[in-house]
Design a protein around this motif. Structure first.
Motif, PDB file in Angstrom:
ATOM      1  N   VAL A  10       0.844  -1.192   0.000  1.00 42.73           N
ATOM      2  CA  VAL A  10       0.000   0.000   0.000  1.00 42.73           C
ATOM      3  C   VAL A  10       0.881   1.244   0.000  1.00 42.73           C
ATOM      4  CG1 VAL A  10      -1.889  -1.157   1.196  1.00 42.73           C
ATOM      5  CG2 VAL A  10      -0.208   0.105   2.520  1.00 42.73           C
ATOM      6  N   PHE A  11       0.351   2.309  -0.614  1.00 44.56           N
ATOM      7  CA  PHE A  11       1.049   3.589  -0.694  1.00 44.56           C
ATOM      8  C   PHE A  11       0.219   4.620   0.059  1.00 44.56           C
ATOM      9  CE2 PHE A  11       2.532   1.048  -4.169  1.00 44.56           C
ATOM     10  CZ  PHE A  11       3.888   1.341  -4.267  1.00 44.56           C
ATOM     11  N   VAL A  12       0.819   5.180   1.106  1.00 42.05           N
ATOM     12  CA  VAL A  12       0.087   5.982   2.092  1.00 42.05           C
ATOM     13  C   VAL A  12       0.534   7.433   2.059  1.00 42.05           C
ATOM     14  CG1 VAL A  12      -0.380   6.267   4.562  1.00 42.05           C
ATOM     15  CG2 VAL A  12      -0.197   3.974   3.585  1.00 42.05           C
ATOM     16  N   ASP A  13      -0.441   8.341   2.095  1.00 49.24           N
ATOM     17  CA  ASP A  13      -0.167   9.758   2.340  1.00 49.24           C
ATOM     18  C   ASP A  13      -0.141   9.939   3.852  1.00 49.24           C
ATOM     19  OD1 ASP A  13      -0.474  12.549   2.866  1.00 49.24           O
ATOM     20  OD2 ASP A  13      -1.259  12.840   0.842  1.00 49.24           O
ATOM     21  N   LYS A  14       1.064  10.110   4.419  1.00 48.73           N
ATOM     22  CA  LYS A  14       1.201  10.144   5.878  1.00 48.73           C
ATOM     23  C   LYS A  14       0.509  11.355   6.491  1.00 48.73           C
ATOM     24  CE  LYS A  14       5.720   9.765   5.768  1.00 48.73           C
ATOM     25  NZ  LYS A  14       7.123   9.687   6.248  1.00 48.73           N
ATOM     26  N   LYS A  15       0.533  12.486   5.800  1.00 42.72           N
ATOM     27  CA  LYS A  15      -0.102  13.687   6.351  1.00 42.72           C
ATOM     28  C   LYS A  15      -1.614  13.515   6.461  1.00 42.72           C
ATOM     29  CE  LYS A  15       3.372  17.055   4.838  1.00 42.72           C
ATOM     30  NZ  LYS A  15       3.624  18.271   4.000  1.00 42.72           N
ATOM     31  N   LYS A  16      -2.204  12.950   5.436  1.00 45.35           N
ATOM     32  CA  LYS A  16      -3.658  12.763   5.417  1.00 45.35           C
ATOM     33  C   LYS A  16      -4.096  11.491   6.131  1.00 45.35           C
ATOM     34  CE  LYS A  16      -4.348  15.131   0.973  1.00 45.35           C
ATOM     35  NZ  LYS A  16      -4.834  14.960  -0.429  1.00 45.35           N
ATOM     36  N   LYS A  17      -3.113  10.629   6.470  1.00 44.55           N
ATOM     37  CA  LYS A  17      -3.417   9.319   7.041  1.00 44.55           C
ATOM     38  C   LYS A  17      -4.425   8.581   6.164  1.00 44.55           C
ATOM     39  CE  LYS A  17      -2.250   9.892  11.910  1.00 44.55           C
ATOM     40  NZ  LYS A  17      -2.703   9.712  13.301  1.00 44.55           N
ATOM     41  N   LYS A  18      -4.057   8.459   4.913  1.00 45.07           N
ATOM     42  CA  LYS A  18      -4.952   7.871   3.920  1.00 45.07           C
ATOM     43  C   LYS A  18      -4.166   6.995   2.951  1.00 45.07           C
ATOM     44  CE  LYS A  18      -8.089   9.090   0.119  1.00 45.07           C
ATOM     45  NZ  LYS A  18      -9.057   8.034   0.451  1.00 45.07           N
ATOM     46  N   VAL A  19      -4.718   5.832   2.662  1.00 43.63           N
ATOM     47  CA  VAL A  19      -4.153   4.981   1.610  1.00 43.63           C
ATOM     48  C   VAL A  19      -4.567   5.564   0.262  1.00 43.63           C
ATOM     49  CG1 VAL A  19      -4.219   2.702   0.530  1.00 43.63           C
ATOM     50  CG2 VAL A  19      -4.138   2.887   3.026  1.00 43.63           C
ATOM     51  N   MET A  20      -3.594   5.883  -0.571  1.00 47.94           N
ATOM     52  CA  MET A  20      -3.890   6.448  -1.884  1.00 47.94           C
ATOM     53  C   MET A  20      -4.204   5.339  -2.894  1.00 47.94           C
ATOM     54  SD  MET A  20      -3.823   9.537  -1.098  1.00 47.94           S
ATOM     55  CE  MET A  20      -4.186  10.203  -2.716  1.00 47.94           C
ATOM     56  N   PHE A  21      -3.422   4.275  -2.838  1.00 49.32           N
ATOM     57  CA  PHE A  21      -3.699   3.107  -3.675  1.00 49.32           C
ATOM     58  C   PHE A  21      -2.837   1.967  -3.176  1.00 49.32           C
ATOM     59  CE2 PHE A  21      -0.147   5.208  -5.720  1.00 49.32           C
ATOM     60  CZ  PHE A  21       0.677   4.167  -6.127  1.00 49.32           C
ATOM     61  N   LEU A 149      -3.413   7.815 -11.535  1.00 48.28           N
ATOM     62  CA  LEU A 149      -2.555   8.630 -10.668  1.00 48.28           C
ATOM     63  C   LEU A 149      -2.861  10.116 -10.836  1.00 48.28           C
ATOM     64  CD1 LEU A 149       0.836   6.719 -11.044  1.00 48.28           C
ATOM     65  CD2 LEU A 149      -0.752   6.653  -9.120  1.00 48.28           C
ATOM     66  N   ASN A 150      -3.125  10.534 -12.063  1.00 51.20           N
ATOM     67  CA  ASN A 150      -3.534  11.925 -12.286  1.00 51.20           C
ATOM     68  C   ASN A 150      -4.866  12.218 -11.605  1.00 51.20           C
ATOM     69  OD1 ASN A 150      -1.412  13.055 -13.779  1.00 51.20           O
ATOM     70  ND2 ASN A 150      -2.121  12.079 -15.669  1.00 51.20           N
ATOM     71  N   PHE A 151      -5.771  11.280 -11.703  1.00 51.99           N
ATOM     72  CA  PHE A 151      -7.086  11.446 -11.082  1.00 51.99           C
ATOM     73  C   PHE A 151      -6.952  11.585  -9.568  1.00 51.99           C
ATOM     74  CE2 PHE A 151     -10.911   9.598  -9.142  1.00 51.99           C
ATOM     75  CZ  PHE A 151     -11.890  10.411  -9.681  1.00 51.99           C
ATOM     76  N   LEU A 152      -6.036  10.809  -8.973  1.00 51.10           N
ATOM     77  CA  LEU A 152      -5.828  10.864  -7.528  1.00 51.10           C
ATOM     78  C   LEU A 152      -4.955  12.046  -7.105  1.00 51.10           C
ATOM     79  CD1 LEU A 152      -5.218   7.046  -6.827  1.00 51.10           C
ATOM     80  CD2 LEU A 152      -7.295   8.366  -6.324  1.00 51.10           C
ATOM     81  N   GLY A 153      -4.425  12.779  -8.071  1.00 54.96           N
ATOM     82  CA  GLY A 153      -3.588  13.936  -7.743  1.00 54.96           C
ATOM     83  C   GLY A 153      -2.199  13.573  -7.273  1.00 54.96           C
ATOM     84  N   ILE A 154      -1.684  12.421  -7.711  1.00 49.45           N
ATOM     85  CA  ILE A 154      -0.363  11.951  -7.285  1.00 49.45           C
ATOM     86  C   ILE A 154       0.648  12.240  -8.390  1.00 49.45           C
ATOM     87  CG2 ILE A 154       0.996   9.931  -6.601  1.00 49.45           C
ATOM     88  CD1 ILE A 154      -1.668   8.657  -5.688  1.00 49.45           C
ATOM     89  N   GLU A 155       1.574  13.158  -8.116  1.00 48.96           N
ATOM     90  CA  GLU A 155       2.599  13.494  -9.105  1.00 48.96           C
ATOM     91  C   GLU A 155       3.853  12.655  -8.924  1.00 48.96           C
ATOM     92  OE1 GLU A 155       3.437  17.598  -9.516  1.00 48.96           O
ATOM     93  OE2 GLU A 155       1.337  18.214  -9.678  1.00 48.96           O
ATOM     94  N   TYR A 156       4.209  12.374  -7.667  1.00 41.86           N
ATOM     95  CA  TYR A 156       5.441  11.628  -7.385  1.00 41.86           C
ATOM     96  C   TYR A 156       5.126  10.506  -6.395  1.00 41.86           C
ATOM     97  CZ  TYR A 156       7.564  15.781  -9.451  1.00 41.86           C
ATOM     98  OH  TYR A 156       7.902  16.804 -10.306  1.00 41.86           O
ATOM     99  N   ILE A 157       5.186   9.280  -6.895  1.00 45.61           N
ATOM    100  CA  ILE A 157       4.874   8.129  -6.047  1.00 45.61           C
ATOM    101  C   ILE A 157       5.880   8.003  -4.904  1.00 45.61           C
ATOM    102  CG2 ILE A 157       4.723   5.598  -6.012  1.00 45.61           C
ATOM    103  CD1 ILE A 157       3.624   5.680  -8.800  1.00 45.61           C
ATOM    104  N   ASP A 158       7.136   8.405  -5.144  1.00 45.11           N
ATOM    105  CA  ASP A 158       8.161   8.227  -4.111  1.00 45.11           C
ATOM    106  C   ASP A 158       7.968   9.144  -2.912  1.00 45.11           C
ATOM    107  OD1 ASP A 158       8.790  10.525  -5.452  1.00 45.11           O
ATOM    108  OD2 ASP A 158      10.862   9.980  -5.916  1.00 45.11           O
ATOM    109  N   LEU A 159       7.012  10.083  -2.980  1.00 46.81           N
ATOM    110  CA  LEU A 159       6.699  10.906  -1.809  1.00 46.81           C
ATOM    111  C   LEU A 159       5.731  10.200  -0.858  1.00 46.81           C
ATOM    112  CD1 LEU A 159       6.265  14.448  -3.422  1.00 46.81           C
ATOM    113  CD2 LEU A 159       8.279  13.495  -2.259  1.00 46.81           C
ATOM    114  N   LEU A 160       5.154   9.110  -1.315  1.00 45.77           N
ATOM    115  CA  LEU A 160       4.235   8.338  -0.481  1.00 45.77           C
ATOM    116  C   LEU A 160       4.997   7.285   0.318  1.00 45.77           C
ATOM    117  CD1 LEU A 160       1.409   7.699  -3.119  1.00 45.77           C
ATOM    118  CD2 LEU A 160       1.469   9.486  -1.360  1.00 45.77           C
ATOM    119  N   GLU A 161       4.478   6.965   1.489  1.00 45.37           N
ATOM    120  CA  GLU A 161       5.087   5.922   2.313  1.00 45.37           C
ATOM    121  C   GLU A 161       4.596   4.558   1.835  1.00 45.37           C
ATOM    122  OE1 GLU A 161       5.557   4.584   7.015  1.00 45.37           O
ATOM    123  OE2 GLU A 161       3.959   5.966   6.417  1.00 45.37           O
TER     124      GLU A 161
END
Length: 406
Positions: A10-21, A149-161
């Motif tokens: 899983v790839f997580v946005d740590k700030k939002k505490k949300k799984v992006m995909f 990824l564009n739809f989810l607003g993710i420009e750089y996957i490596d910024l996700l945990e």
């Protein structure tokens, strides 16, 4: 040997505490799709046994299931009827035995050396998939991945945990429960239910399609509508309980024999989609793209049949093949009391009224209403059983031909 497991990244946005995909192989997705083959009784059993989500209710299924467990054996037609409800059979059990984790089993299955390695069960070939937080599933391809990824607003996957999980029987049971009650099941799983359900966010239309019109519904036999009496607290417009005969309770008990995919087919409603709704649409889309092995596999997932050992206990639901003989779970019983959350008890009416008085509800605040139950009303109750802990109240004003008796 330890229990089998399927891997999920899983790839997580740590700030939002949300799984992006998330990313998974076909073995994980096949187990995910097998949720649709589970009878509601199996789902209720898995839900009630999972310690980590005890406070999360899957509608009124938990109380309906528990009431069957508590009902004395003497009320059932024979010793096998109760077992058939608390441990329901699945029509897809033989195929699901080939999965790495089979939730149809009563217990987790231990890994065996003789198991065929890498067997693909539902799909044509080994494939990697992207899974969104709300359980939309798409194959990993360059064009669709970029669009998503564009739809989810993710420009750089490596910024996700990046987090890795090995899903065993218990973890899949937990994810199943979250998929039924929220549209962010992966986030709720990863953060152990700390994230509330967010607004529905579907995959873009160029990725997700839904086409289930080619799957025929099993038609029910025409039947005479029957009546149920509801006791309603007038001041709160709340159903306190129903006074019902065998036909109504047999109908409720039959809910637990219906596979989840068939329930979703019967009560298609995207007004408040959950993860399981999005996953159902993904199966349809992947079937249309010929990613699944056959149309038979697609139909088995989207409209799974009842197990062959169940007789027709109700004519109020279009769930039985025409050749199925009539039967019943219960012995003849004069009166049942069904609570708002579908708990069923055998109880004298006066003791029930005394209970209401103890709760501070005077007799003068209780209205008796008679409602007719046909197929439409039965489907309304089935839908409410999955989504609400006040199933009868939620259906009250949708019932037609309701009339007050006092």
């Amino acid at each position: 040997m330890g229990s089998k497991a399927a891997h999920l990244k899983v790839f997580v946005d740590k700030k939002k505490k949300k799984v992006m995909f998330a990313e998974a192989e076909e073995d994980f997705v096949e187990i995910l799709f097998s949720f649709l083959t589970l009878p509601l009784g199996t789902i209720a059993r898995l839900s009630s046994k999972h310690e980590g989500t005890k406070d999360v209710k899957v509608g009124s299924l938990d109380s309906l299931y528990r009431s069957i467990e508590n009902l004395d054996n003497k009320h059932f037609s024979n010793e096998h009827c109760k077992i058939a409800l608390v441990s329901p059979n699945s029509s897809s059990s033989s195929l699901c035995q080939k999965l790495k984790v089979n939730l149809n089993n009563m217990k987790p299955v231990e890994a065996r050396v003789s198991d065929s390695p890498g067997e693909v069960v539902f799909f044509k070939e080994k494939t990697s998939f992207i899974i969104t937080d709300d359980l939309n599933v798409i194959p990993v391809k360059l064009d669709t991945s970029i669009t998503l990824l564009n739809f989810l607003g993710i420009e750089y996957i490596d910024l996700l945990e990046e987090k890795n999980f090995d899903f065993d029987y218990d973890k899949f049971s937990c994810l199943l429960k979250w998929s039924l009650v929220t549209n962010t099941p992966l986030t709720n799983f990863v953060f152990e239910g700390t994230k509330p359900c967010s607004c529905f966010c579907s995959c873009p239309s160029c990725i997700k399609t839904s086409s289930t019109s080619d799957i025929p519904l099993i038609s029910s036999c025409p039947t005479q509508r029957q009546t149920v009496k509801l006791l309603i607290q007038k001041s709160k417009k709340k159903v306190l309980c129903a006074q019902a005969e065998n036909f109504f309770v047999e109908m409720l008990f039959s809910f637990l024999t219906i596979p989840l995919g068939n329930v979703k087919r019967l009560i298609t409603d995207n007004s408040s989609p959950t993860g399981i709704d999005n996953m159902y649409n993904s199966v349809s889309s992947l079937g249309d793209r010929k990613c699944l092995k056959s149309d038979e596999i697609k139909n088995m997932l989207l409209c799974p049949k009842l197990a062959s050992n169940y007789l027709r206990v109700t004519d109020l639901l279009p769930i039985y093949e025409k050749t199925i003989n009539q039967g019943n779970f219960l012995k003849a019983q004069a009166n049942f009391i069904v609570s708002d959350d579908l708990e069923v008890i055998v109880s004298p009416s006066l003791s029930t009224i005394t209970k209401f008085n103890t709760l501070g509800i005077p007799v003068g605040d209780i209205e008796v209403m008679e409602v007719c139950i046909g197929e439409q009303e039965a489907l309304l109750i089935l839908k409410a059983a999955l989504t609400s802990t006040s199933a009868l109240t939620d259906c009250l004003y949708s019932f037609k031909n309701a009339k007050s008796l006092i």
